[in-house]
Design a protein around this motif. Structure first.
Motif, PDB file in Angstrom:
ATOM      1  N   SER A  81       3.352  -7.191  10.749  1.00  0.00           N
ATOM      2  CA  SER A  81       2.443  -7.212   9.462  1.00  0.00           C
ATOM      3  C   SER A  81       2.919  -7.996   8.307  1.00  0.00           C
ATOM      4  O   SER A  81       2.235  -8.345   7.411  1.00  0.00           O
ATOM      5  CB  SER A  81       1.947  -5.750   9.102  1.00  0.00           C
ATOM      6  OG  SER A  81       2.825  -4.992   8.364  1.00  0.00           O
ATOM      7  N   ALA A 105       0.850  -1.041   0.127  1.00  0.00           N
ATOM      8  CA  ALA A 105      -0.110  -0.125  -0.049  1.00  0.00           C
ATOM      9  C   ALA A 105       0.829   1.404   0.136  1.00  0.00           C
ATOM     10  O   ALA A 105       1.805   1.379   0.964  1.00  0.00           O
ATOM     11  CB  ALA A 105      -0.842  -0.076   1.213  1.00  0.00           C
ATOM     12  N   ASP A 124       0.859   4.796   4.218  1.00  0.00           N
ATOM     13  CA  ASP A 124       0.234   4.101   5.473  1.00  0.00           C
ATOM     14  C   ASP A 124      -1.204   4.070   5.634  1.00  0.00           C
ATOM     15  O   ASP A 124      -1.756   3.422   6.104  1.00  0.00           O
ATOM     16  CB  ASP A 124       0.993   4.619   6.605  1.00  0.00           C
ATOM     17  CG  ASP A 124       2.446   4.093   6.553  1.00  0.00           C
ATOM     18  OD1 ASP A 124       2.686   3.338   6.082  1.00  0.00           O
ATOM     19  OD2 ASP A 124       3.118   4.829   7.624  1.00  0.00           O
ATOM     20  N   GLY A 135       3.342  -0.968   4.146  1.00  0.00           N
ATOM     21  CA  GLY A 135       3.072   0.475   3.625  1.00  0.00           C
ATOM     22  C   GLY A 135       4.260   1.503   3.361  1.00  0.00           C
ATOM     23  O   GLY A 135       5.016   0.924   2.935  1.00  0.00           O
ATOM     24  N   THR A 154       6.636  -0.754   6.831  1.00  0.00           N
ATOM     25  CA  THR A 154       6.722   0.301   6.153  1.00  0.00           C
ATOM     26  C   THR A 154       7.838   0.783   5.749  1.00  0.00           C
ATOM     27  O   THR A 154       8.819   0.559   6.189  1.00  0.00           O
ATOM     28  CB  THR A 154       5.671   1.332   6.921  1.00  0.00           C
ATOM     29  OG1 THR A 154       5.428   2.518   6.078  1.00  0.00           O
ATOM     30  CG2 THR A 154       6.527   1.778   7.968  1.00  0.00           C
ATOM     31  N   VAL A 198       1.219  -7.143   4.879  1.00  0.00           N
ATOM     32  CA  VAL A 198       0.720  -5.711   4.653  1.00  0.00           C
ATOM     33  C   VAL A 198       2.157  -4.848   4.495  1.00  0.00           C
ATOM     34  O   VAL A 198       2.822  -5.043   5.658  1.00  0.00           O
ATOM     35  CB  VAL A 198      -0.245  -5.163   5.049  1.00  0.00           C
ATOM     36  CG1 VAL A 198      -0.689  -3.526   4.772  1.00  0.00           C
ATOM     37  CG2 VAL A 198      -1.298  -6.229   5.150  1.00  0.00           C
ATOM     38  N   LEU A 203       2.816  -2.344  11.850  1.00  0.00           N
ATOM     39  CA  LEU A 203       2.896  -2.217  10.228  1.00  0.00           C
ATOM     40  C   LEU A 203       4.318  -2.042   9.753  1.00  0.00           C
ATOM     41  O   LEU A 203       5.011  -1.093  10.144  1.00  0.00           O
ATOM     42  CB  LEU A 203       2.086  -0.796   9.739  1.00  0.00           C
ATOM     43  CG  LEU A 203       2.082  -0.571   8.489  1.00  0.00           C
ATOM     44  CD1 LEU A 203       1.327  -1.761   7.634  1.00  0.00           C
ATOM     45  CD2 LEU A 203       1.378   0.807   8.020  1.00  0.00           C
ATOM     46  N   ALA A 222      -2.602   1.509   4.044  1.00  0.00           N
ATOM     47  CA  ALA A 222      -2.246   0.002   4.718  1.00  0.00           C
ATOM     48  C   ALA A 222      -3.042  -0.037   5.865  1.00  0.00           C
ATOM     49  O   ALA A 222      -3.457  -1.198   6.193  1.00  0.00           O
ATOM     50  CB  ALA A 222      -0.765   0.034   4.965  1.00  0.00           C
TER      51      ALA A 222
END
Length: 339
Positions: free
Chosen positions: A329, A246, A249, A274, A288, A272, A286, A252
């Motif tokens: 994630s 994604a 964020d 981000g 990222t 996932v 998350l 996400a």
């Protein structure tokens, strides 16, 4: 003894002259604590404003205009924090101009509008140079671009292509189906941005190099409700195991919310990734791409302040690099800063 001036009040209160002016005019956009500090300085100095004064002595407003697409997203809140921190240290106030449609853009960029009465101008994210005759910025005051790049003007930018490359390299290593969710690259058909185009180019470059491709790609606006709707549509059609990149964020986070509502196992069944590393990302586990938004904004402000202090050198470009931060994630074993 000399008669106290608005500059004296600003120095005693530790704020910009623009802030003092807004307090004097009872403007709502002033924090109560700041208002009380300014009022205390006014009382202490026995300052009496001159109702006929139209401009600050010396022809300076000690105000910076900031033009940006929106002010409601976490990214732009952080960007403004970085800009304001630097400008306040230099005793400059800021005036914020959200560009929401073509009419507002044309009004703000008119030669006599309020945005151009400031000492300097910051343009955020969207490359507005195409809106100027011959792609040249007006030279009424110094200009800096932040989160954007254009020739002939000072810029503080993120290497979004590198961020896409790092995301693609990581995603390409994951088993199962690969997906991506992108942010719309146009706002109201007026402003174009290369930020997400660069992330996409880097992402697909890495996938191609690894011999992988996405099963599907979706697009969403920055609106939280739209992001949740797109997340639901993505999961409705997803084949598992799946990994999704994604590109912001906010998107996400919407995927995480929807996955939780459906009882999906994030980190195994669904991975996932981000982009931004917003303040809440760590708490939610998350993975990222971290980008130093505040540092980029602070550097942009510093470039502009140097112009206001007399720097006349060629345009300068400051480039910041995102770093891949892995959390739960994307799997229990992928934690820590990767690159």
């Amino acid at each position: 003894m000399h008669k106290p001036t608005i500059q004296d009040v600003a120095r005693l209160a530790g704020v910009g002259v623009g802030t003092v002016s807004r307090v004097l005019n009872n403007h709502a956009a002033v924090r109560d604590s700041t208002r009380q500090t300014v009022l205390s300085a006014i009382h202490q100095l026995d300052y009496v404003p001159n109702p006929h004064a139209r401009r600050i002595a010396g022809g300076k407003s000690y105000t910076i205009s900031i033009l940006l697409p929106v002010v409601t997203t976490e990214f732009y809140v952080r960007l403004l924090d970085g800009l304001e921190a630097a400008f306040q240290e230099a005793r400059y106030d800021v005036a914020i101009f959200p560009l929401l449609d073509r009419a507002r853009l044309e009004r703000y960029l008119g030669s006599h509008t309020l945005a151009y009465q400031a000492d300097g101008l910051v343009m955020a994210t969207y490359n507005l140079t195409q809106m100027f005759t011959d792609n040249r910025l007006r030279d009424q005051q110094p200009v800096v671009l932040v989160d954007a790049y254009a020739e002939g003007v000072d810029c503080a930018r993120m290497d979004n292509h590198l961020g896409g490359v790092l995301a693609g390299e990581f995603v390409a290593q994951q088993a199962g189906h690969l997906y991506a969710i992108w942010v719309e690259t146009e706002l109201d058909q007026v402003f174009t941005s290369r930020v997400f185009e660069e992330r996409s180019a880097g992402f697909h470059k890495s996938l191609t190099a690894a011999g992988r491709c996405t099963t599907a790609e979706l697009t969403s606006s920055f609106d939280p409700h739209a992001a949740r709707t797109v997340a639901a549509r993505f999961l409705d059609g997803a084949e598992f195991p799946a990994t999704v990149f994604a590109s912001a964020d906010l998107l996400a986070g919407a995927v995480l919310d929807e996955a939780q509502a459906r009882g999906l196992k994030v980190g195994t069944q669904l991975k996932v990734l981000g982009f931004d590393d917003q303040p809440w990302a760590a708490a939610r586990g998350l993975s990222t791409l971290h980008q130093p938004v505040e540092a980029m904004a602070y550097e942009a402000a510093t470039l502009l302040l140097s112009r206001l202090s007399g720097h006349r050198g060629p345009p300068r470009v400051r480039t910041f690099e995102p770093k891949l931060v892995l959390r739960s994630s994307t799997g229990p074993s992928s934690t820590g800063e990767a690159k």
